[in-house]
Scaffold this motif. Sequence first.
Motif, PDB file in Angstrom:
ATOM      1  N   VAL A  91       0.868  -1.173   0.000  1.00 15.40           N
ATOM      2  CA  VAL A  91       0.000   0.000   0.000  1.00 15.40           C
ATOM      3  C   VAL A  91       0.903   1.220   0.000  1.00 15.40           C
ATOM      4  N   GLY A  92       0.754   2.029  -1.023  1.00 16.45           N
ATOM      5  CA  GLY A  92       1.590   3.214  -1.146  1.00 16.45           C
ATOM      6  C   GLY A  92       1.193   4.303  -0.164  1.00 16.45           C
ATOM      7  N   THR A  93       2.146   5.123   0.157  1.00 20.13           N
ATOM      8  CA  THR A  93       1.906   6.227   1.087  1.00 20.13           C
ATOM      9  C   THR A  93       0.859   7.186   0.531  1.00 20.13           C
ATOM     10  N   SER A  94       0.921   7.418  -0.760  1.00 20.39           N
ATOM     11  CA  SER A  94      -0.030   8.363  -1.357  1.00 20.39           C
ATOM     12  C   SER A  94      -1.466   7.869  -1.226  1.00 20.39           C
ATOM     13  N   GLU A  95      -1.682   6.551  -1.299  1.00 25.30           N
ATOM     14  CA  GLU A  95      -3.034   6.012  -1.140  1.00 25.30           C
ATOM     15  C   GLU A  95      -3.553   6.244   0.273  1.00 25.30           C
ATOM     16  N   VAL A  96      -2.697   6.021   1.253  1.00 27.45           N
ATOM     17  CA  VAL A  96      -3.103   6.210   2.645  1.00 27.45           C
ATOM     18  C   VAL A  96      -3.369   7.686   2.918  1.00 27.45           C
ATOM     19  N   VAL A  97      -2.496   8.550   2.420  1.00 31.22           N
ATOM     20  CA  VAL A  97      -2.666   9.995   2.622  1.00 31.22           C
ATOM     21  C   VAL A  97      -3.941  10.465   1.936  1.00 31.22           C
TER      22      VAL A  97
END
Length: 118
Positions: free
Chosen positions: A31-37
């Motif tokens: 899971v990429g950081t951009s998805e979580v953000v």
Amino acid sequence: MKRFTVRSLIVLISLTLAIGMIPATALAGVVGTSEVVHENQASADRAYLQQALEREEMQDLLAAQGVDLAEAEKRVAALSDEEVRELVERMDQQPVGAGVSVGATTILLVIIIWLLVR
């Protein structure tokens, strides 16, 4: 008969242990950081819009325009994450001043809700 039962148990236990020793494979995606953000930002933006709708000035302006508060809340809830982000960005770009920002934000939100209701 007892001998058969003991042998059967030994075979069964051996098979159970052999199968239990096979390593299980776990499938997990990164899971990429951009998805979580993005997910966190979208929920924060929605909360910001809900807070704007809870303000008394906003409710007065909505009532003056003939927009039902419950309908406005439904419309805001129906907006996509991208639309919510754009709306919050527009609201944040309004000039800051004593009451001007709240007024401009309120008017902008009323206009957008009115356009959605039409």
